[in-house]
Structures are given as structure tokens and as C-alpha cells.
Design an enzyme around this catalytic site. Structure first.
Site, PDB file in Angstrom:
ATOM      1  N   SER A 250       0.857  -1.183   0.000  1.00  0.00           N
ATOM      2  CA  SER A 250       0.000   0.000   0.000  1.00  0.00           C
ATOM      3  C   SER A 250       0.892   1.231   0.000  1.00  0.00           C
ATOM      4  O   SER A 250       2.120   1.130   0.016  1.00  0.00           O
ATOM      5  CB  SER A 250      -0.895  -0.004   1.232  1.00  0.00           C
ATOM      6  OG  SER A 250      -0.106   0.326   2.357  1.00  0.00           O
ATOM      7  N   LYS A 251       0.250   2.360   0.017  1.00  0.00           N
ATOM      8  CA  LYS A 251       0.974   3.631   0.008  1.00  0.00           C
ATOM      9  C   LYS A 251       1.962   3.731   1.167  1.00  0.00           C
ATOM     10  O   LYS A 251       3.011   4.349   1.068  1.00  0.00           O
ATOM     11  CB  LYS A 251      -0.050   4.758   0.134  1.00  0.00           C
ATOM     12  CG  LYS A 251      -0.175   5.560  -1.124  1.00  0.00           C
ATOM     13  CD  LYS A 251      -0.964   6.816  -0.854  1.00  0.00           C
ATOM     14  CE  LYS A 251      -0.361   7.973  -1.599  1.00  0.00           C
ATOM     15  NZ  LYS A 251      -0.490   7.947  -3.026  1.00  0.00           N
TER      16      LYS A 251
END
Ligand code: GLU
Length: 481
Positions: A250-251
Site C-alpha cells: 500500500s501507500k
């Protein structure tokens, strides 16, 4: 002929983990001289947006992927956007109802939730209990006339289902644990399972290559393929990509969407190369390669069963390698928007000194891993530099002063500072001061750039020009000559 598809839901920017699925589908299609199809799965109306679809197509094109059929290019099995195919799902759903493969379910969401809770409390699988499957004709009639909302559910046979995954081998599922699932929601939109199986059937998909998060959906799809009188495609469930902490990418892990990498100025071929390394490696274990180099030897069965780990540092390293070898003119063009945004070069491209800009880009390209980083690197050429207290102290030392003075005196004898002149100058300074290597370079580098690291000094001096070099050195000469 091999036909594969990438089927994103346009609910946001295409994440690198998801885009990787597109890459391997594309690679597989090319390997087998087949067709790569882009299908947009937008039946989640609330979350899907057209702008996301357009963005993801632009980003995939940027990455270098092309598809033979899709919303923008059309094709014989269109439309390729699920929301434009609702009539198809409705027709098939009606046929399923007619043939007794599916039935109407009148259970309300509240009832279903309540039963799920009871199942949970009593340790039973939280599946639908199939209660509307066997309604009597009268019950059915009564419900129909009541005007209650209904969903349509597919009758799941209680059997063991086995299929061969191209990566994982034999996979087995006990379908008695799966209740009759919804194929048509009460609002008239198809469920994910139904739309996928109908489309894969009608679009003649031969291989479904997708993330292993879909593995548990596959048995439902296989049942639907059978109901659609179609031999199921072959499946390959790719392991997913994790961050260093082993949670889904994810980010948080510094992984961006394709759009963001594009904005940061990564070269698409570098990103594509890196993505091909996630869960796969060519036979010769080379890390740097083009898709074209590996097409002939790509075998999906050799993809890793365990998850790959995203490594931003490795991507940056690889990306840096590509930048060092990219065509200078291309990099110069890519650099301009970043330099314009920073106010370093004119908005009017015609007035930009391209020769100087090329030289600048060529000098700093070794020190960056994406083009947006050029702004920090070239700052020293466009702005006055700030020297820290520590550096002022360093430059005041006896040795530093002797180097700076000797260097200054030498450059006063010339009116240009080409790389050759710069190198000769340093030889003279070395002779005079008897200082060599880093000890010789460092005071000059710090005085010229305010930094201890950076691009090759002869390039820096050349770009700054003789006058600026003199001025920057003069600032630190304690004893004026
Ligand atoms: N729309 C699904 C997703 O984005 C694709 C499922 C599939 O490939 O079958 O995960």
C-alpha cells in the site's frame, strides 16, 4: 488462440500491485501471440468513475502496454465496459431462472445478517442457508405479488470442485461450504461473480490470470462456466506483492500508483522492468531487461507461489540505471516541466538555452532516480547556495584555504572552464598543495555547491561558468590574493 484480459474496477488510481497483473497478462498474451483485452468492471456504480477509467488507460499506455480489444479500441466482443452490458447479464439471468439453474431470493439484508450472526455464534459456516431455493409455487406467487425486492441466486451443487492452477497446481474446494450465491442484485446489477463469468465466456477468454486474492472466487466462476455451457478457462493466480513488513502493498510502503510514478518522472521502461521482477525472474537471472528480451522464454508456471516484496530502493537503483543510458534529448525534454515549475527555466521553451540544459541534465543524471529529483540537484546552478556553519569552518582550515587559493589563482588565468581545463587546473592545484583525491576535491566542491556530494565536479564547474565559480570561491578566501 490465447485470449487474456485485465479487468480493473475504475474506483481509483491504478496501484502498482494491480498494474502488475496487467503486465503479466500482457506478457503472457505476447508470449503466446494471443490477444490482450482490457475490460472495465464498473458494476459497483457508487465507487466507479469514468475519469478513473480514462486515467488507468492513459497510465497503462504510458507504461507501454497495448491491448487489442478494449473500451477505447473496441473489438468483436464489446462493449468492454460492464455497465454497458447490463442487458446481456439480464438475458442470461432470465435464462438461468427459466432453466432452473437459479432462483429468486426474497430474504432481506437484515434477515441475512441476523442468520449470519446466529451461524457465527453456533460455529457454523456463515453461508446462505439456501432457504428460498425450495419455496413452494404458492410461496413464490405470494412473494411475487407482494412486490418485495429480490435477488437472484445460483444453485450451488454440494460437491468437491477441483481445478488445476497453472502456478499453484491442483486446488480443491468443498462447495458444501458455499451457499447459493447472488448473481443478480435487487437493484438489477449483476454480482461480481456473474459478470466475470458471463464476460469471460462471451469474450472467449482462454486464460484467467489474476491475483491470488481471487482464488476463493474461482470455484463459483467455474460453476457458472459450466452453467453457461462453456469449458472453464485455465487459471493462474499470481501471488501478491507485499511491503517489507509482509502486509499487502500500500501507500504506506512508499509504493505509488502508476500515475504518481509517472508524475515523479520515472521512465516507464524502468518501472515495467521492475514490475516484471516482482514474483518472476528470467532464466539468466538478469535484473535489467526489456519485455522484448524475455517474451520468448516467459513461462507463467515459473512464477513464484510466494508473495514478492516491493523494494523502493531497488526500483530507484534500476530506474537510475535507465536514466544513465537514456537518450539525452529525451531526458532534457522530460526535465523541462520540472524545471519550469521550479522557476529555473522560462515557460517559453523557445527561449531556453538548450545546450546548457542538455549539459546540466547530462551532469546530474547519475545522481537521480527519477526526473523530478532533478530540481534538487540543479538547484545549485540556478540559486545562490547556502553554506552551513560547519562548512564555513571546514573551508577556513589551512589546507582548505591553500586549495581554494591555488584553484582560484589558476582559474583566474583562463576565461572558460571546460571539463579539460578543469581537470588540468586540478592537476596543477594538486602539485602545488600536495593534496590528492577526496581531500583535494572536497573544499572545491563545498565552496562551489554547498554540498559534500553531487555530480562530477568538472561538469558542475562547466555549467556554473568561470565567473560564478570565481565568485563562489572568493566568498571563502580569507586571505585575499
Ligand atoms: N475487477 C476485479 C479486480 O479488480 C478483477 C477480477 C478478475 O480479474 O477476475 O480485482
Amino acid at each position: 488462440m490465447v485470449r487474456v484480459r485485465f479487468a480493473p474496477s475504475p474506483t481509483g488510481l491504478l496501484h502498482i500491485g494491480n498494474a502488475r497483473m496487467a503486465v503479466f497478462n500482457w506478457l503472457f498474451a505476447r508470449r503466446h501471440k494471443g490477444a490482450f483485452i482490457l475490460r472495465i468492471e464498473d458494476t459497483d456504480v457508487a465507487r466507479s468513475e469514468r475519469k478513473h477509467m480514462e486515467q488507468l488507460m492513459a497510465d497503462l499506455h504510458w507504461l507501454g502496454l497495448t491491448w487489442q480489444e478494449g473500451p477505447d479500441v473496441g473489438g468483436p466482443y464489446g462493449p468492454y465496459i460492464q455497465s454497458e452490458r447490463l442487458h446481456i447479464y439480464h438475458d442470461i439471468c432470465r435464462k438461468f431462472l427459466h432453466d432452473g439453474l437459479a432462483y429468486r431470493c426474497y430474504c432481506t439484508p437484515e434477515e441475512l445478517e441476523e442468520r449470519r450472526q446466529v451461524a457465527k455464534r453456533t460455529g457454523k459456516p456463515p453461508r446462505y442457508d439456501n432457504r428460498c431455493r425450495n419455496l413452494t409455487d404458492e410461496q413464490n406467487k405470494a412473494f411475487e405479488t407482494s412486490g418485495l425486492n429480490f435477488t437472484v441466486r445460483f444453485k450451488v451443487p454440494e460437491e468437491f470442485l477441483v481445478f488445476d492452477d497453472l502456478i499453484r497446481g491442483a486446488c480443491q474446494f468443498d462447495m458444501s461450504l458455499v451457499g447459493d450465491f447472488v448473481i443478480m442484485r435487487s437493484d438489477g446489477t449483476p454480482s461480481f461473480h456473474f459478470a466475470v463469468a458471463v464476460d469471460d465466456t462471451l469474450m472467449q477468454i482462454t486464460h484467467v490470470i489474476r491475483g491470488e486474492d481471487h482464488l476463493s472466487n474461482t470455484p463459483c466462476h467455474i460453476l457458472l462456466f459450466h452453467a453457461l455451457n462453456r469449458k472453464p478457462p485455465q487459471f493462474a493466480h499470481l501471488s501478491l506483492t507485499m511491503g517489507a513488513d509482509r502486509t499487502l502493498l500500500s501507500k504506506r510502503h512508499g509504493a505509488f500508483s502508476l500515475s504518481e510514478y509517472r508524475k515523479l518522472g520515472y521512465l516507464p521502461e524502468a518501472l515495467l522492468n521492475y514490475m516484471m521482477l516482482l514474483g518472476w525472474a528470467p532464466k539468466d537471472k538478469k535484473e535489467r531487461f526489456k519485455a522484448d528480451d524475455v517474451i520468448e522464454t516467459f513461462e507463467i508456471s515459473t512464477m513464484s507461489k510466494s508473495s514478492s516484496v516491493f523494494d523502493q530502493q531497488k526500483l530507484d537503483w534500476l530506474s537510475g540505471q535507465y536514466l544513465r543510458e537514456a537518450e539525452l534529448e529525451r531526458l532534457t525534454n522530460l526535465a523541462i516541466p520540472y524545471l519550469q515549475a521550479a522557476g529555473f527555466v522560462s515557460q517559453d521553451e523557445n527561449t531556453i538555452d538548450r545546450a546548457k540544459l542538455r549539459l546540466t541534465v547530462d551532469t546530474v543524471r547519475n545522481n537521480i532516480s527519477c526526473m523530478s529529483q532533478i530540481v534538487q540537484e540543479v538547484n545549485i546552478f540556478f540559486n545562490d547556495i547556502v553554506i552551513s556553519e560547519n562548512h564555513i569552518e571546514f573551508l577556513s582550515s589551512e589546507t582548505a584555504q591553500s586549495i581554494l587559493l591555488s584553484f582560484y589563482n589558476e582559474i583566474c588565468k583562463t576565461n572558460t572552464l571546460s571539463p579539460e581545463i578543469f581537470k588540468d587546473t586540478l592537476k596543477t592545484v594538486q602539485k602545488e598543495t600536495k593534496v590528492t583525491g577526496k581531500g583535494l576535491y572536497l573544499p572545491i566542491r563545498v565552496a562551489l555547491t554547498g554540498r559534500e556530494h553531487g555530480p562530477e565536479l568538472y561538469g558542475v564547474a562547466h555549467i556554473l561558468g568561470i565567473d560564478t565559480c570565481k565568485k563562489r570561491i572568493e566568498r571563502f578566501l580569507l586571505v585575499k590574493k
